[in-house]
Scaffold this active site. Structure first.
Site, PDB file in Angstrom:
ATOM      1  CG  ASP A 189      -2.176   0.821   1.029  1.00  0.00           C
ATOM      2  OD1 ASP A 189      -2.277   1.545   0.033  1.00  0.00           O
ATOM      3  OD2 ASP A 189      -3.069   0.757   1.913  1.00  0.00           O
ATOM      4  CD  GLU A 228      -3.059   5.021   1.848  1.00  0.00           C
ATOM      5  OE1 GLU A 228      -2.451   3.952   1.620  1.00  0.00           O
ATOM      6  OE2 GLU A 228      -4.128   5.320   1.276  1.00  0.00           O
ATOM      7  CG  HIS A 250      -2.386   3.796  -2.871  1.00  0.00           C
ATOM      8  ND1 HIS A 250      -3.076   4.194  -1.745  1.00  0.00           N
ATOM      9  CD2 HIS A 250      -2.287   4.890  -3.670  1.00  0.00           C
ATOM     10  CE1 HIS A 250      -3.363   5.490  -1.856  1.00  0.00           C
ATOM     11  NE2 HIS A 250      -2.900   5.931  -3.016  1.00  0.00           N
ATOM     12  CG  HIS A 282      -3.341   2.699   5.864  1.00  0.00           C
ATOM     13  ND1 HIS A 282      -4.610   2.452   6.336  1.00  0.00           N
ATOM     14  CD2 HIS A 282      -3.338   2.336   4.553  1.00  0.00           C
ATOM     15  CE1 HIS A 282      -5.349   1.991   5.337  1.00  0.00           C
ATOM     16  NE2 HIS A 282      -4.608   1.891   4.253  1.00  0.00           N
ATOM     17  CG  HIS A 334      -7.954   4.701   4.849  1.00  0.00           C
ATOM     18  ND1 HIS A 334      -6.640   5.095   4.742  1.00  0.00           N
ATOM     19  CD2 HIS A 334      -8.165   3.849   3.819  1.00  0.00           C
ATOM     20  CE1 HIS A 334      -6.095   4.516   3.681  1.00  0.00           C
ATOM     21  NE2 HIS A 334      -6.995   3.743   3.109  1.00  0.00           N
ATOM     22  CD  GLU A 383      -6.740  -0.592   3.898  1.00  0.00           C
ATOM     23  OE1 GLU A 383      -5.646  -0.701   3.304  1.00  0.00           O
ATOM     24  OE2 GLU A 383      -7.458   0.426   3.809  1.00  0.00           O
TER      25      GLU A 383
HETATM   26 ZN    ZN Z   1      -3.723   3.033   0.127  1.00  0.00          ZN
END
Ligand code: ZN
Length: 275
Positions: free
Chosen positions: A8, A10, A60, A104, A116, A135
């Site tokens: 990802d 972030e 992402h 993240h 998030h 996630e």
């Molecule tokens: Zn992401």
């Protein structure tokens, strides 16, 4: 050994703002280079520990962030979207280990940089059998269902802590310490890469001590949405039940179907407009 890497953006070194992970913004070009830097460090780490095959899922946004020619040539790259298994596309029982780079923390985490859960606009929280998962947890459970242990994660301190609550011995590379959701104290990218390489290598060398992270079946999914209108629409899914103003509940026989259930509920709620 065959290794799966989900990456990802972030949680990549030095990234602290949405503009840095958004292709419509100028700054993005620079930060996708940092993304490939963190990734290649993880690939070098697992190669050093004996990996023979490496599959990387660019995970992402629209899932084509990594400049292919800059990715370590040992890796096969999965890119683009939509795809059924999102950040875990291609995972199956042929893999020996799963690694997570640039992750993240879940929505609402204190000092969680850019925290998030899948879609910040739609999802407030996801609970699997009563345990809130971000996630990492949702994806590690899919790897676990295929018998693949989750052995390494990089990102901010918050996501490494979140992962350790589910997989206590997971090897973590903390590349930044959140000050707030949009601010962090960051390691120099070169130092972050050395740490990622070292920890990823250490994780794969210690593979014997890891067990797949599995959730019990049948699987109860509870999802709280950002607004009640989103829940109004998601509750129309035939297998969903309304729990309260913003929450639905669904029960599935197996985890992959539960994962699809979460995905479907988000897809259904996403276009809902508040008036
Ligand atoms: Zn992401």
């Amino acid at each position: 050994m065959k290794v799966y890497i989900s990456i990802d953006m972030e949680g990549i070194s030095s990234i602290v703002d949405w503009s840095q992970v958004d292709p419509r913004n100028k700054e993005y070009e620079r930060f996708r280079k940092l993304m490939v830097g963190d990734l290649n460090a993880a690939i070098e780490g697992v190669l050093e520990a004996g990996a023979e095959e490496v599959v990387v899922a660019d995970s992402h946004g629209r899932m084509s962030n990594l400049p292919p020619e800059e990715v370590h040539e040992a890796a096969v790259l999965i890119r683009g979207s939509p795809r059924p298994w999102l950040m875990m596309e291609g995972i199956d029982d042929s893999f020996d280990a799963a690694l997570y780079v640039g992750y993240h923390s879940m929505k609402g985490t204190e000092r969680g940089v850019l925290c998030h859960t899948i879609s910040g606009r739609v999802v407030d929280a996801v609970y699997i059998n009563g345990v809130e998962m971000g996630e990492f947890g949702l994806n590690a459970a899919l790897a676990g269902w295929h018998g693949v242990p989750s052995i390494f994660i990089s990102g901010d301190q918050a996501v490494v802590e979140e992962a350790r609550r589910l997989v206590p011995n997971i090897r973590g590379a903390v590349v930044k310490w959140g000050v707030s959701r949009y601010a962090a104290k960051c390691l120099h990218p070169a130092k972050a890469r050395r740490l990622i390489r070292e920890k990823a290598s250490e994780a794969l060398k210690a593979l014997d001590e890891f067990k797949p992270f599995k959730v019990e079946e049948p699987v109860e999914v509870r999802m709280r949405f950002a607004t009640s209108t989103m829940a109004d629409v998601a509750a129309l899914i035939p297998y969903a039940e309304r729990v309260d103003g913003r929450t639905i509940r669904m029960v599935f026989d197996d985890y992959p179907t539960a994962f699809r259930g979460v995905r479907t509920a988000i897809a259904v709620a996403y276009p809902v407009e508040e008036r």
